[in-house]
Enzyme design. Structure first.
Site, short mmCIF file in Angstrom:
data_model
loop_
_atom_site.label_atom_id
_atom_site.label_comp_id
_atom_site.label_asym_id
_atom_site.label_seq_id
_atom_site.Cartn_x
_atom_site.Cartn_y
_atom_site.Cartn_z
N PHE A 128 -31.11 -28.39 47.09
CA PHE A 128 -30.11 -27.47 47.74
C PHE A 128 -28.88 -27.85 46.47
O PHE A 128 -27.79 -27.76 46.64
CB PHE A 128 -29.51 -27.23 49.12
CG PHE A 128 -30.65 -26.63 49.83
CD1 PHE A 128 -30.83 -25.37 49.67
CD2 PHE A 128 -31.10 -27.70 50.97
CE1 PHE A 128 -31.95 -24.89 50.75
CE2 PHE A 128 -32.05 -26.93 51.90
CZ PHE A 128 -32.28 -25.81 51.69
N SER A 129 -29.22 -28.13 45.30
CA SER A 129 -28.46 -28.54 44.13
C SER A 129 -28.08 -27.47 43.55
O SER A 129 -28.73 -26.72 42.74
CB SER A 129 -28.96 -29.56 43.02
OG SER A 129 -28.12 -30.02 42.19
N ARG A 130 -26.78 -26.78 43.84
CA ARG A 130 -26.45 -25.54 43.55
C ARG A 130 -24.97 -25.56 43.63
O ARG A 130 -24.16 -25.56 44.37
CB ARG A 130 -26.90 -24.39 44.60
CG ARG A 130 -28.28 -24.35 44.64
CD ARG A 130 -28.50 -23.26 45.99
NE ARG A 130 -30.21 -23.32 46.14
CZ ARG A 130 -30.53 -22.63 47.16
NH1 ARG A 130 -29.61 -22.01 48.03
NH2 ARG A 130 -31.65 -22.65 47.28
N GLY A 131 -24.46 -25.38 42.21
CA GLY A 131 -22.88 -25.25 41.98
C GLY A 131 -22.18 -26.54 42.39
O GLY A 131 -22.31 -27.48 41.67
N ASP A 132 -21.31 -26.42 43.40
CA ASP A 132 -20.43 -27.50 43.77
C ASP A 132 -20.91 -28.30 44.94
O ASP A 132 -20.36 -29.17 45.59
CB ASP A 132 -19.02 -27.01 44.19
CG ASP A 132 -19.02 -26.11 45.31
OD1 ASP A 132 -20.31 -25.84 45.87
OD2 ASP A 132 -18.12 -25.56 45.79
N CYS B 157 -50.51 -24.98 44.07
CA CYS B 157 -50.60 -26.34 44.74
C CYS B 157 -51.51 -27.37 43.82
O CYS B 157 -52.28 -27.02 43.03
CB CYS B 157 -51.70 -26.00 45.86
SG CYS B 157 -52.27 -27.48 46.92
#
Length: 274
Positions: A256-260, A114
């Site tokens: 949630f920036s993941r893959g495609d 924190c």
């Protein structure tokens, strides 16, 4: 003694009942006391390394410093002695023109989880940035944004050895890595990046993207705001308060920036889906 990582004996127990003894590499975690003009400001748990960047970034995040020339110097003070060696766990920063009572009003203790644990009011942490809103014409392709988590991960040297560190990476509009820092605390990793930028004379960080390895919390959006970063992306979810603040101050917040795929929560106009 290597305090960035430490080796410890451990037992690996498998489902078949077998037990293997081996030495594991763990990420270091130690307290760092930050003093300003000789007065205690904060104690934070961090991974040793890039300590001056951490302190400089913390001072930006606390609203004390916006220009490198205001930070006259930083120096290690006498810390605890372990095995006859100074731990270098106290840093005193000299800030020019700071009111004498500014430090006593803001003393906090933080953890590696924190960054605003000493704050008593939500209004206190909604600090105003010294920098104007981001350039209206700043846009990046979605493909550039989607590529950043992998580029960050490829540069996480300490994570490869320990599996236990957060990372923050600053990228330019072409997706080129400008700076990466790792730490047991996600807010420390971001402070280290911002502190690097301050010391390099790069603030405000216009036309840049901050990619973080974990979730997007309120304090990370606030740090981005105070450094002038227009786009912040996380591999996990943002909190509702993080999204509220990003909407309010004009930051494009991605999660949630993941893959495609990536989810844009605020100000999607900066991301070119085509």
């Amino acid at each position: 003694m290597n305090r960035v990582t430490q080796r410890r004996p451990a037992s690996v127990i498998r489902a078949d009942g077998s037990v293997t003894r081996r030495r594991e590499t763990l990420a270091g975690e130690e307290p760092l006391e930050i003093r300003v003009n000789g007065k205690p400001l904060a104690v934070t748990m961090r991974t040793p390394g890039d300590d001056f960047d951490l302190v400089a970034g913390n001072l930006v995040s606390e609203g004390f410093v916006t220009l490198p020339e205001l930070l006259a110097n930083m120096r290690y003070c006498g810390g605890a002695i372990v095995d006859g060696t100074n731990t270098y766990n106290v840093i005193d920063a000299a800030i020019l023109g700071l009111a004498p009572d500014a430090i006593s009003e803001r003393r906090v203790v933080t953890t590696s989880a924190c960054g605003v644990c000493g704050t008593t009011s939500i209004d206190e942490v909604r600090r105003q940035s010294h920098f104007p809103p981001a350039d209206e014409d700043f846009r990046i392709p979605a493909a550039t944004l989607l590529a950043l988590p992998d580029r960050l991960r490829e540069s996480q040297d300490l994570f490869e050895r320990t599996g236990g560190l957060h990372a923050a990476g600053l990228f330019d509009e072409q997706g080129e890595l400008l700076c990466i820092r790792e730490d047991v605390g996600r807010h420390n990793a971001v402070d280290k990046v911002i502190g690097w930028a301050l010391r390099e004379g790069r603030l405000p960080l216009r036309r840049t993207i901050l990619q973080v390895s974990g979730r997007a919390s309120f304090e990370l959006v606030q740090k981005s705001h105070l450094a002038g970063i227009p786009i912040m992306s996380a591999v996990s979810a943002p909190s509702s308060l993080a999204a509220d603040l990003a909407e309010e101050v004009g930051i494009t917040l991605a999660g949630f920036s993941r893959g495609d795929r990536v989810t844009i929560y605020t100000h999607p106009e900066r991301i070119d889906a085509g």
